[in-house]
Design an enzyme around this catalytic site. Sequence first.
Site, PDB file in Angstrom:
ATOM      1  N   ASP A   1       0.777  -1.329   0.210  1.00 27.73           N
ATOM      2  CA  ASP A   1       0.048  -0.075   0.091  1.00 27.73           C
ATOM      3  C   ASP A   1       0.932   1.457  -0.139  1.00 27.73           C
ATOM      4  OD1 ASP A   1       0.822   0.055   2.595  1.00 27.73           O
ATOM      5  OD2 ASP A   1      -0.785  -1.010   3.257  1.00 27.73           O
TER       6      ASP A   1
ATOM      7  N   ASP B   1       1.301   5.173   1.449  1.00 27.85           N
ATOM      8  CA  ASP B   1       0.732   6.191   2.702  1.00 27.85           C
ATOM      9  C   ASP B   1       1.196   7.688   2.217  1.00 27.85           C
ATOM     10  OD1 ASP B   1      -0.112   4.245   4.112  1.00 27.85           O
ATOM     11  OD2 ASP B   1       1.719   3.894   5.269  1.00 27.85           O
TER      12      ASP B   1
ATOM     13  N   ASP C   1      10.396   5.490  12.699  1.00 27.65           N
ATOM     14  CA  ASP C   1      11.323   4.480  13.647  1.00 27.65           C
ATOM     15  C   ASP C   1      12.497   4.195  12.811  1.00 27.65           C
ATOM     16  OD1 ASP C   1       9.904   3.146  11.374  1.00 27.65           O
ATOM     17  OD2 ASP C   1       8.758   1.867  12.442  1.00 27.65           O
TER      18      ASP C   1
END
Length: 205
Positions: free
Chosen positions: A36, A38, A111
């Site tokens: 996907d 983002d 992260d």
Amino acid sequence: PHSAMRTCETLQKAGFKAFVVGGGVRDLLLGLKPKDFDVATDATPAQVTELFRRSRVIGRRFQIVHVMFGRETIEVSTFRAIQDDAETDEHGRVLRDNVWGTQAEDAARRDFTINALYYDPVADVLLDYHDGVKDLRERTLRMIGDPTARFREDPVRMLRAARLGAKLGLSIDPAARAPIREMAELLENVPPARLFDEMLKLLMS
């Protein structure tokens, strides 16, 4: 895909910054097909929903907007600020995270270095704040900032490190790998829904 391109174009035409970010960019650079896409922007959730008729705000701890194109959903998040006084539980896990910031701050909040890559599909420009491209070339999974502090903020990152290392064939940087064994018990304080979601990703990868 058309949906990610259209999302970025619409936001940019309205005067906002908009970049494809995270795993989608990482997978493209590795020659993989992203699951996907983002989008990260300096528009607030309320401003995003004004621009897209088929959209809705989800999440309390971490507000994002789902923009729907047929069966496709693009997840749009607003650039996050670095917070020194964020609301946390007794173990240090961040409970609320809806303070907006700059793109550089947003990159520092992510992260791993390989997830802090921002691609503008309209201008065809890649922004790399933390040497993520270099780490991809060297097949290294490196954390942004102090790993102990980052795991405390969100213990799910420990599971994510194991999953991404195995899935992408990356070696986990020793500084990020070392604290995991002793900090693993922090996962007991993570809401079951978040653990379930991450476990599904583990099992499906």
